[in-house]
Design a protein around this motif. Structure first.
Motif, PDB file in Angstrom:
ATOM      1  N   MET A   1       1.786  -3.627   2.060  1.00  0.00           N
ATOM      2  CA  MET A   1       0.686  -4.574   1.978  1.00  0.00           C
ATOM      3  C   MET A   1      -0.120  -4.608   3.280  1.00  0.00           C
ATOM      4  O   MET A   1      -1.282  -4.995   3.282  1.00  0.00           O
ATOM      5  N   LEU A   2       0.487  -4.184   4.378  1.00  0.00           N
ATOM      6  CA  LEU A   2      -0.169  -4.303   5.679  1.00  0.00           C
ATOM      7  C   LEU A   2      -1.509  -3.561   5.751  1.00  0.00           C
ATOM      8  O   LEU A   2      -2.480  -4.109   6.286  1.00  0.00           O
ATOM      9  N   PRO A   3      -1.632  -2.321   5.224  1.00  0.00           N
ATOM     10  CA  PRO A   3      -2.939  -1.654   5.291  1.00  0.00           C
ATOM     11  C   PRO A   3      -4.032  -2.361   4.492  1.00  0.00           C
ATOM     12  O   PRO A   3      -5.218  -2.200   4.788  1.00  0.00           O
ATOM     13  N   ILE A   4      -3.628  -3.120   3.466  1.00  0.00           N
ATOM     14  CA  ILE A   4      -4.617  -3.797   2.620  1.00  0.00           C
ATOM     15  C   ILE A   4      -4.976  -5.164   3.179  1.00  0.00           C
ATOM     16  O   ILE A   4      -6.001  -5.749   2.806  1.00  0.00           O
ATOM     17  N   ALA A   5      -4.163  -5.691   4.099  1.00  0.00           N
ATOM     18  CA  ALA A   5      -4.347  -7.046   4.610  1.00  0.00           C
ATOM     19  C   ALA A   5      -5.733  -7.306   5.201  1.00  0.00           C
ATOM     20  O   ALA A   5      -6.301  -8.384   4.988  1.00  0.00           O
ATOM     21  N   PRO A   6      -6.341  -6.360   5.948  1.00  0.00           N
ATOM     22  CA  PRO A   6      -7.680  -6.653   6.481  1.00  0.00           C
ATOM     23  C   PRO A   6      -8.731  -6.913   5.402  1.00  0.00           C
ATOM     24  O   PRO A   6      -9.590  -7.780   5.566  1.00  0.00           O
ATOM     25  N   GLY A   7      -8.664  -6.178   4.280  1.00  0.00           N
ATOM     26  CA  GLY A   7      -9.606  -6.426   3.192  1.00  0.00           C
ATOM     27  C   GLY A   7      -9.394  -7.784   2.552  1.00  0.00           C
ATOM     28  O   GLY A   7     -10.355  -8.494   2.233  1.00  0.00           O
ATOM     29  N   ILE A   8      -8.119  -8.159   2.381  1.00  0.00           N
ATOM     30  CA  ILE A   8      -7.806  -9.486   1.838  1.00  0.00           C
ATOM     31  C   ILE A   8      -8.284 -10.565   2.787  1.00  0.00           C
ATOM     32  O   ILE A   8      -8.846 -11.590   2.369  1.00  0.00           O
ATOM     33  N   ALA A   9      -8.085 -10.350   4.092  1.00  0.00           N
ATOM     34  CA  ALA A   9      -8.499 -11.339   5.088  1.00  0.00           C
ATOM     35  C   ALA A   9     -10.015 -11.500   5.098  1.00  0.00           C
ATOM     36  O   ALA A   9     -10.531 -12.626   5.218  1.00  0.00           O
ATOM     37  N   ALA A  10     -10.746 -10.404   4.976  1.00  0.00           N
ATOM     38  CA  ALA A  10     -12.215 -10.502   4.951  1.00  0.00           C
ATOM     39  C   ALA A  10     -12.686 -11.299   3.746  1.00  0.00           C
ATOM     40  O   ALA A  10     -13.600 -12.128   3.839  1.00  0.00           O
ATOM     41  N   ALA A 119      16.881  -5.361  -3.204  1.00  0.00           N
ATOM     42  CA  ALA A 119      15.728  -4.587  -2.743  1.00  0.00           C
ATOM     43  C   ALA A 119      14.445  -5.053  -3.439  1.00  0.00           C
ATOM     44  O   ALA A 119      13.382  -5.142  -2.816  1.00  0.00           O
ATOM     45  N   GLN A 120      14.535  -5.357  -4.735  1.00  0.00           N
ATOM     46  CA  GLN A 120      13.366  -5.857  -5.449  1.00  0.00           C
ATOM     47  C   GLN A 120      12.903  -7.191  -4.884  1.00  0.00           C
ATOM     48  O   GLN A 120      11.701  -7.404  -4.657  1.00  0.00           O
ATOM     49  N   GLU A 121      13.849  -8.093  -4.649  1.00  0.00           N
ATOM     50  CA  GLU A 121      13.504  -9.405  -4.099  1.00  0.00           C
ATOM     51  C   GLU A 121      12.860  -9.261  -2.729  1.00  0.00           C
ATOM     52  O   GLU A 121      11.854  -9.924  -2.428  1.00  0.00           O
ATOM     53  N   ALA A 122      13.422  -8.391  -1.893  1.00  0.00           N
ATOM     54  CA  ALA A 122      12.901  -8.230  -0.537  1.00  0.00           C
ATOM     55  C   ALA A 122      11.501  -7.633  -0.548  1.00  0.00           C
ATOM     56  O   ALA A 122      10.610  -8.077   0.193  1.00  0.00           O
ATOM     57  N   TYR A 123      11.290  -6.622  -1.399  1.00  0.00           N
ATOM     58  CA  TYR A 123       9.987  -5.967  -1.454  1.00  0.00           C
ATOM     59  C   TYR A 123       8.909  -6.934  -1.946  1.00  0.00           C
ATOM     60  O   TYR A 123       7.821  -7.026  -1.367  1.00  0.00           O
ATOM     61  N   LEU A 124       9.217  -7.680  -3.008  1.00  0.00           N
ATOM     62  CA  LEU A 124       8.239  -8.625  -3.548  1.00  0.00           C
ATOM     63  C   LEU A 124       7.970  -9.756  -2.560  1.00  0.00           C
ATOM     64  O   LEU A 124       6.816 -10.146  -2.348  1.00  0.00           O
ATOM     65  N   ALA A 125       9.030 -10.268  -1.920  1.00  0.00           N
ATOM     66  CA  ALA A 125       8.853 -11.357  -0.964  1.00  0.00           C
ATOM     67  C   ALA A 125       8.029 -10.914   0.240  1.00  0.00           C
ATOM     68  O   ALA A 125       7.152 -11.647   0.710  1.00  0.00           O
ATOM     69  N   GLY A 126       8.288  -9.711   0.737  1.00  0.00           N
ATOM     70  CA  GLY A 126       7.524  -9.221   1.880  1.00  0.00           C
ATOM     71  C   GLY A 126       6.048  -9.055   1.562  1.00  0.00           C
ATOM     72  O   GLY A 126       5.178  -9.478   2.335  1.00  0.00           O
ATOM     73  N   ASN A 127       5.745  -8.449   0.404  1.00  0.00           N
ATOM     74  CA  ASN A 127       4.342  -8.265   0.014  1.00  0.00           C
ATOM     75  C   ASN A 127       3.651  -9.600  -0.227  1.00  0.00           C
ATOM     76  O   ASN A 127       2.501  -9.808   0.176  1.00  0.00           O
ATOM     77  N   CYS A 128       4.356 -10.510  -0.904  1.00  0.00           N
ATOM     78  CA  CYS A 128       3.743 -11.812  -1.207  1.00  0.00           C
ATOM     79  C   CYS A 128       3.463 -12.604   0.074  1.00  0.00           C
ATOM     80  O   CYS A 128       2.399 -13.219   0.203  1.00  0.00           O
ATOM     81  N   CYS A 129       4.395 -12.586   1.004  1.00  0.00           N
ATOM     82  CA  CYS A 129       4.192 -13.338   2.248  1.00  0.00           C
ATOM     83  C   CYS A 129       3.055 -12.751   3.069  1.00  0.00           C
ATOM     84  O   CYS A 129       2.238 -13.494   3.627  1.00  0.00           O
ATOM     85  N   MET A 130       2.970 -11.421   3.143  1.00  0.00           N
ATOM     86  CA  MET A 130       1.872 -10.796   3.873  1.00  0.00           C
ATOM     87  C   MET A 130       0.536 -11.124   3.227  1.00  0.00           C
ATOM     88  O   MET A 130      -0.453 -11.427   3.899  1.00  0.00           O
ATOM     89  N   ASN A 131       0.497 -11.097   1.894  1.00  0.00           N
ATOM     90  CA  ASN A 131      -0.730 -11.428   1.179  1.00  0.00           C
ATOM     91  C   ASN A 131      -1.122 -12.886   1.411  1.00  0.00           C
ATOM     92  O   ASN A 131      -2.293 -13.201   1.642  1.00  0.00           O
ATOM     93  N   TRP A 132      -0.132 -13.796   1.356  1.00  0.00           N
ATOM     94  CA  TRP A 132      -0.414 -15.229   1.536  1.00  0.00           C
ATOM     95  C   TRP A 132      -0.938 -15.516   2.932  1.00  0.00           C
ATOM     96  O   TRP A 132      -1.920 -16.235   3.108  1.00  0.00           O
ATOM     97  N   VAL A 133      -0.293 -14.944   3.930  1.00  0.00           N
ATOM     98  CA  VAL A 133      -0.731 -15.172   5.313  1.00  0.00           C
ATOM     99  C   VAL A 133      -2.139 -14.616   5.533  1.00  0.00           C
ATOM    100  O   VAL A 133      -2.982 -15.269   6.156  1.00  0.00           O
TER     101      VAL A 133
END
Length: 229
Positions: A1-10, A119-133
């Protein structure tokens, strides 16, 4: 999710600015960012609120725009039913378009042993938290800087690009491409309608066409469903 975060932030920054410039107070704009947490729904509701549209129109528009999350939830149900209810509710709040798309691409099938479930829980939680922040942080920053950020920066166009990226990543079947084309054509054809009702027209037209074109399930599946019932 990190590479997409700047577009979401904009996109979030532009939405924060749009909420304040439409006449909402800073408190209302911050509360909407935290509670609604749905960019397309917020952007659809903001001009309606600014125009003084009836409450039912605003709620109906938000409901129609967010109907896709019902589909997301149904698809994610087999992945999450082993979790406590409060964690499923929290996941439902945090899951957005891109976090859902990336998750189902990474884990096309639910279930597995304890390590795979973890692994599924960790992957979804990491992406969701990055997207939310990325989204909420930028939205709150946009509220604070609403009188400073000039419209010439074109942040609204960055939001449009983000939406186009989401749409293109999900139109991976012929029926979905037809739905996107029908929705776009209907939205343009009904653009003259007041209170952004062309959005509701576009959604209704796309759903109706897909219901007509979607092939029925195989006969053996129908029979199995009847026996199970």
């Amino acid at each position: 999710m990190l590479p997409i975060a700047p577009g979401i932030a904009a996109w979030g920054l532009m939405t924060g600015v749009a909420m304040v410039t439409s006449g909402m107070s800073d408190f209302q704009a911050c509360l909407m960012s935290l509670i609604v947490f749905a960019g397309s729904s917020q952007l659809a509701a903001i001009p309606l609120i600014s125009a003084g549209a009836p409450m039912w129109v605003i709620l109906a528009t938000g409901l129609c725009v967010n109907l896709r999350f019902v589909v997301f939830s149904l698809h994610l149900r087999p992945y999450l039913m082993h979790l406590p209810r409060w964690r499923r509710m929290l996941t439902g709040y945090l899951t957005a378009d891109l976090s859902y798309v990336m998750f189902v691409q990474r884990f096309p099938e639910p279930g597995g042993d304890a390590a795979r479930l973890k692994a599924q829980e960790a992957y979804l939680a990491g992406n969701c938290c990055m997207n939310w922040v990325s989204w909420v942080g930028a939205s709150l920053l946009g509220v604070v800087l609403s009188n400073v950020i000039p419209s010439a920066w074109g942040l609204d166009f960055a939001g449009i690009l983000a939406l186009i990226g989401i749409t293109c990543s999900m139109t991976n079947t012929r029926l979905r491409r037809v739905a996107a084309g029908v929705a776009g054509a209907a939205a343009v054809a009904a653009y003259a309608l007041p209170l952004k009702l062309n959005i509701l027209v576009a959604i209704a037209a796309a759903v109706a066409v897909c219901l007509l074109l979607e092939p029925p399930p195989p006969a053996d599946t129908q029979g199995a469903s009847g026996e199970a019932a």
